[in-house]
Write an enzyme that holds these catalytic residues in place. Structure first.
Site, PDB file in Angstrom:
ATOM      1  N   LYS A   1       0.847  -1.197   0.000  1.00 16.82           N
ATOM      2  CA  LYS A   1       0.000   0.000   0.000  1.00 16.82           C
ATOM      3  C   LYS A   1       0.883   1.248   0.000  1.00 16.82           C
ATOM      4  O   LYS A   1       1.907   1.285   0.703  1.00 16.82           O
ATOM      5  CB  LYS A   1      -0.916  -0.016   1.230  1.00 16.82           C
TER       6      LYS A   1
ATOM      7  N   SER B   1      -9.750   2.624   2.911  1.00 12.36           N
ATOM      8  CA  SER B   1      -8.858   3.302   1.993  1.00 12.36           C
ATOM      9  C   SER B   1      -7.997   2.360   1.164  1.00 12.36           C
ATOM     10  O   SER B   1      -7.523   2.728   0.101  1.00 12.36           O
ATOM     11  CB  SER B   1      -7.943   4.236   2.766  1.00 12.36           C
TER      12      SER B   1
ATOM     13  N   SER C   1      -9.841   0.162   6.977  1.00 10.22           N
ATOM     14  CA  SER C   1      -9.243   0.269   5.639  1.00 10.22           C
ATOM     15  C   SER C   1      -8.636  -1.021   5.107  1.00 10.22           C
ATOM     16  O   SER C   1      -8.295  -1.101   3.935  1.00 10.22           O
ATOM     17  CB  SER C   1      -8.167   1.357   5.629  1.00 10.22           C
TER      18      SER C   1
END
Lengths: 503, 504, 99
Positions: free
Chosen positions: A79, A154, A178
């Protein structure tokens, strides 16, 4: 070599160990897949140009007889909130476009040391603020199950990457869901470990007291294997725990053998079920709970009266901490710089840069957080939210006196369409109602796929939560649920995902 | 910068009572920074003592330096404070380019040390007790250099350059309670207070305490309140100003005096004091207005989520308490006795703020008398002329070396003063200056005898007088010889030799 | 209603160093007002007897020994700088002309 990308990380690792598949082949297969489908999915913000070289070195070391970690040679998506020395780290923001970190995040360093091969950086809502990746400054990621729908957020990029077979493993970060909510909407597995189990050093901070890094995978065992790589004490992170952890992979294996369900006390949180939950989400959840009962688990309804305040507390604590954490993006030492027309003082340059560099959701939360901390409001807002945090911890403590794990649907709805909640921030925020309490209390949570909602054919996940430091329990129960359902279906859920434009 | 109107100091004191408060920042001399393992070192090349934490890079996290915590506890104990069983760090949020994260990690409502007091010895020997509200840990900011414009100051600069070497250096901020009753001695009290803090941190060994380097910085809060007639209730406290950038003991005293005179003039003419930061200018001896305090000072403090509470054990606190050095007042009594100084001599040393210098000079091998003579004499004189701190001119080691050269007869007092001048000018150690300038006393009797014989030969009348027993006549010859030797001869030895040669 | 005004939002934007446009100030005022309305409910249960929790997992006294570690090279330090000179980070003048 289409098979390679469909393998679980555990299977791929076995083939790598036996020498049937080389790390270069494994890496090349995933790079090819990214090339083929990522124009549609847009899970990646950057793809590594070093990955094949790294893979070659792993193969050489293995050929030389070196003892490598169990996951050596397996590709890993990272990420973009995690800083890396070989690829830019933007946290999904324009203000950090092209930023090159001089150091690796601890989890990235540990992954490299374990022989994993970082192949790219995944898309995310800007600074991890959002539940849909629509707030990424680089455009949204699309859900591999339906390209018109959000992949969650997210960490939509990491979840979509594993769901679209662009990577077998990914790292995510979870501040209010997330990791778990994207897993829910993409039919994948996501784990938020106990706060402090995994180092935050090198994770671009959103809300320091809530952020936690964790694995994003297609199976519970794969998550356990990655968890074992990254959960270590780190002297660079003051909040890092010194615990010596049992193997999460072993816990997953024992769960998959069906161990541990008989006599297990499972709590269903009354406040996080029923009203407000999509019918198909609720029905799949109820079926799974029934399945657990059949297997000898004791299901108990528990009440958590303060959970209804969790979203409110979260949307005070997060913006407050974020408003301070994001102050460092000021155009002085790194990042974008915008010169106001006709020059200006350093103060004006900072303000112009932050105006141009931050997206609307980031600005909204910074302003909200600034408000929550400002003189005269602190006690009413931030102070009160920290008290609610205590009350939520107490609710969990009371519940865990009666049960071993708590279960909820991982999110109230399946994947929604792009734009559906963009104009209504509060509706977007309420989507995190199931996942937020675990972050406020620092406890671990996992989301495991439990089927498709009948009304829209989209994936649904169950969230399992355990007391602090009992992460292994999640893997045992999660793997048991996964094994039971796959036995019932005769296939994995992810195998039902539509084929993408790829070859 | 317009010139402020000033009221006569005595007049100001007749009308108003000065009320004081001080915030002293002490830079700790730990090896590493407060929250990062980057070196805490003065004078390194720009931006070389930095880690990701010092630069506030994305993903970096702070970790507390244990030694800094121990130092802060020791300092708290030396200030007579209670040590909090649990204290916390907090973020103080404000944007400034020298503050890498745009928040400073400090302590807010839970400081490590609170409620103490310090006994301060005034120039007349009186002891004044200054109440301490708190002492808390925090991190220093980086350094800005303003480029362009004529003065190198922030005003008129074209741009600024930032060096983060100092960013994250551990600080303890000592905050006093409001200090009443200093009256006309307010400037002297301010100076004596800062000197006492300097003595305390030096004797604890926790700071280099060099004001000229910013190791010790004083922000002085001053307000005036009008006097009321006997029997009437006291007037409410006046609006205060905070004077910053006071970088020497001498400036502390001057800045307070200046602010009292400035505020008195404003109040007496019916004006109001603006609550603001004022900057002290060493060169002009004035303060100038800085930023007004306003609602822009909303620092939005909240507990630092990246750090955990500091909870020192009773054992640790007692261990550190037992290791405390003697308090300054007791130490002074002991030093005075050890050094054998008279009351007057010792007072001179204390008032000059020279205790540390003399201690270190004696430690470097000088006699106490020689150390005192140099520090309170020539060095203080030059410091006064240059308007700087005596300690900034020369190191104790060099003073001891200088005294040593006098003791061994290499230098006369007069030559030694020239050597000191060279040392202050940066020409090296005393020995190096002696060598480079060729200043040593001529101790070669041969050279002296040749010069004496020449002088006696050219002044036969004097020679005759000496031979007649009029020894005082030798003065003329001695003078001529000293002149011939360019002063680099020991006059007593010359005299001896003149008498000897005259009889031969 | 929490009654957040545009002036307040402008002030917050100034504290947060974001040069919001008038349109942004106006829309944020409306949004913040709604958000604050719904999150203000934390006050309902945050009674004085409830202690605040700032760390989810309680720890204390986490320290680092005072030992010098790695520093960045000057190249690493400056590699992301928008502008630098003389090995220092360069920024515009701090004070405006009127000051």
């Amino acid at each position: 070599m289409n098979d390679i990308i469909r393998m679980t990380a555990a299977d791929l690792a076995t083939h790598l160990q036996s020498g049937e598949i080389s790390a270069v082949d494994a890496t090349q297969a995933h790079l090819d897949r990214i090339e083929a489908v990522d124009t549609d999915v847009h899970a990646f913000l950057a793809v590594s140009s070093d990955a094949l070289d790294t893979a070659r070195r792993i193969d050489e070391r293995r050929a030389a007889g070196e003892k490598l970690g169990p996951l050596a040679g397996v590709p890993l998506a990272v990420k973009d909130v995690l800083v890396t020395t070989d690829m830019p780290s933007t946290s999904g923001s324009k203000i950090l476009e092209g930023y090159m970190s001089p150091f690796d995040a601890t989890v990235v360093r540990l992954s490299r040391e374990a022989g994993l091969i970082p192949i790219g950086k995944t898309n995310m809502d800007e600074f991890a603020m959002g539940s849909s990746t629509e707030h990424s400054a680089y455009g949204p990621t699309r859900n591999p199950w339906d390209l018109d729908r959000i992949p969650g957020g997210s960490g939509g990029g990491s979840a979509a990457a594993v769901a679209a077979f662009e990577a077998p493993l990914a790292l995510g970060s979870d501040t209010g869901g997330s990791i778990r909510q994207p897993a829910h909407v993409t039919g994948t597995v996501g784990v938020k470990p106990t706060y402090g189990a995994v180092s935050r050093y090198g994770a671009i901070a959103l809300a320091s007291s809530l952020d936690q890094v964790g694995p994003v995978t297609r199976t519970v065992l794969d998550a356990g294997l990655l968890h074992d790589v990254i959960a270590h004490h780190d002297p660079h992170d003051s909040t890092s725990l010194k615990d010596v952890w049992p193997s999460m992979a072993d816990a997953a294996r024992s769960g998959a053998r069906g161990e541990g369900l008989a006599g297990l006390k499972v709590g269903v949180v009354r406040e996080l079920t029923g009203n407000g939950f999509q019918a198909g989400v609720q029905s799949r959840f109820d079926e799974t709970v029934a399945l657990l009962t059949q297997q000898g688990a004791e299901v108990i309804e528990v009440s958590a009266p303060h959970f209804e305040y969790a979203v409110a507390a979260y949307y005070l604590i997060l913006p407050a901490e974020a408003s301070s954490n994001l102050a460092k993006f000021d155009s002085v030492r790194f990042g974008m710089r915008v010169q106001p027309e006709g020059g200006g003082t350093v103060e004006q340059v900072m303000a112009a840069t932050r105006e141009a560099g931050f997206g609307p959701e980031v600005k909204r939360r910074i302003i909200l957080g600034t408000y929550a901390l400002s003189a005269g409001y602190y006690d009413a807002y931030y102070g009160s939210a920290q008290k609610v945090r205590t009350l939520i911890q107490r609710d969990f403590n009371t519940a865990f006196e009666k049960v071993d794990v708590l279960v909820t649907p991982s999110a109230p709805t399946t994947a929604f369409k792009f734009g559906e909640k963009l104009e209504d921030p509060m509706a977007m925020y309420l989507n995190d109602i199931t996942t937020i309490p675990a972050n406020l209390a620092g406890i671990p949570g996992i989301s495991v796929p439990i089927g498709l909602a009948p009304e829209d054919g989209l994936p649904v996940g169950i969230q399992v939560m355990a007391p602090q430091r009992e992460d292994a329990r999640l893997y045992r129960v999660g793997a048991a649920i996964e094994a039971l359902l796959e036995q019932q279906w005769g296939h994995t859920l992810i195998s039902q995902a539509p084929a993408l434009g790829g070859k | 910068m317009a010139k402020d109107a000033l009221m006569d100091y005595d007049k100001a004191l007749e009308l108003f009572e000065p009320v004081l408060g001080f915030e002293v920042h002490v830079e700790l001399n730990t090896k590493t920074k407060m929250f990062s393992s980057a070196p805490n070192e003065f004078g390194s090349a720009a931006n070389t003592n930095v880690s990701p934490v010092c630069l506030g890079l994305p993903g970096a996290l702070p970790v507390v330096n244990e030694q800094a915590v121990r130092y802060a506890i020791s300092l708290g104990l030396a200030l007579g404070c209670s040590i909090a069983p649990s204290s916390r760090f907090a973020r103080k949020n404000y944007f400034y380019p020298d503050l890498a994260k745009n928040y400073q990690i400090s302590q807010y409502d839970e400081p490590i040390a609170f409620e103490g007091s310090v006994d301060v010895e005034m120039p007349d020997g009186r002891i004044v007790t200054v109440p301490i509200e708190r002492a808390h840990m925090e991190e220093d900011a980086g350094k800005l250099t303003h480029v362009g414009g004529s003065t190198g100051r922030i005003q008129g600069a074209e741009y600024s350059l930032v060096d983060y070497n100092r960013a994250g250096v551990p600080l303890v901020e000592i905050v006093t309670d409001i200090i009443y009753g200093a009256e006309a001695d307010a400037p002297e009290l301010a100076k004596a207070y800062v000197a006492t803090i300097r003595d305390i941190v030096t004797s604890l060994g926790i700071s280099d305490a060099k004001m000229e380097r910013g190791n010790l910085r004083c922000d002085a809060n001053i307000s005036l309140r009008p006097r009321t007639a006997a029997g009437e209730p006291p007037a409410p406290l006046g609006t205060r100003t905070e004077t910053k950038n006071v970088n020497s003991l001498r400036s502390v005293e001057r800045a307070i005096r200046y602010e009292i005179q400035r505020q008195a003039a404003i109040l007496a003419s019916g004006g109001t004091i603006i609550q603001e930061t004022r900057h002290w200018h060493e060169d002009t001896g004035r303060t100038s207005a800085g930023r007004p305090k306003s609602d822009a000072d909303d620092y939005r403090y909240f507990p630092e989520p990246d750090l955990l509470p500091v909870e020192p054990s009773v054992e640790l606190i007692e261990e550190l308490r037992a290791a405390l050095p003697e308090p300054p007042a007791a130490r002074r009594r002991r030093l005075k006795a050890d050094w054998g100084f008279t009351d007057l001599e010792f007072q001179d040393v204390v008032n000059g703020g020279l205790l540390v210098e003399i201690t270190e000079t004696v430690a470097a091998g000088a006699t106490p008398a020689a150390a005192r003579k140099w520090w309170t004499g020539e060095i203080s004189r030059v410091a006064n002329v240059q308007g700087v701190e005596a300690s900034a001119l020369v190191s104790p080691e060099n003073v001891a070396a200088l005294a040593g050269l006098v003791d061994t007869g290499t230098l006369t007092d007069k030559l030694a003063r020239q050597v000191l001048e060279g040392v202050i000018a940066g020409e090296g150690t005393p020995q190096e200056v002696v060598d480079a300038r060729g200043l040593a006393v001529v101790s070669d009797d041969g050279a002296l005898i040749a010069a004496i014989d020449d002088a006696l030969a050219s002044q036969p009348d004097v020679l005759a007088k000496i031979r007649d027993g009029k020894v005082q006549a030798a003065g003329a010859v001695i003078g001529a010889v000293m002149k011939a030797m360019k002063g680099q001869a020991d006059a007593a030895r010359v005299r001896e030799l003149v008498l000897e040669r005259a009889q031969s | 209603m929490s009654e957040i005004s545009e002036e307040q939002v402008a002030h917050l934007a100034n504290l947060a160093r974001i040069a919001l446009t008038p349109e942004e100030i106006s829309s944020l005022t409306t949004e913040l007002d709604q958000i604050v309305d719904s999150i203000a409910k934390v006050q309902e249960v945050a009674t004085p007897d409830v202690p605040a929790t700032s760390h989810p997992v309680p720890l204390s006294n986490v320290f680092r020994p005072d030992v010098v570690g790695n520093t960045l090279t000057i190249e690493q330090t400056l590699q992301n700088a928008p502008e630098h000179a003389d090995n220092r980070f360069k920024v515009s003048a701090i004070l405006g002309e009127e000051q």
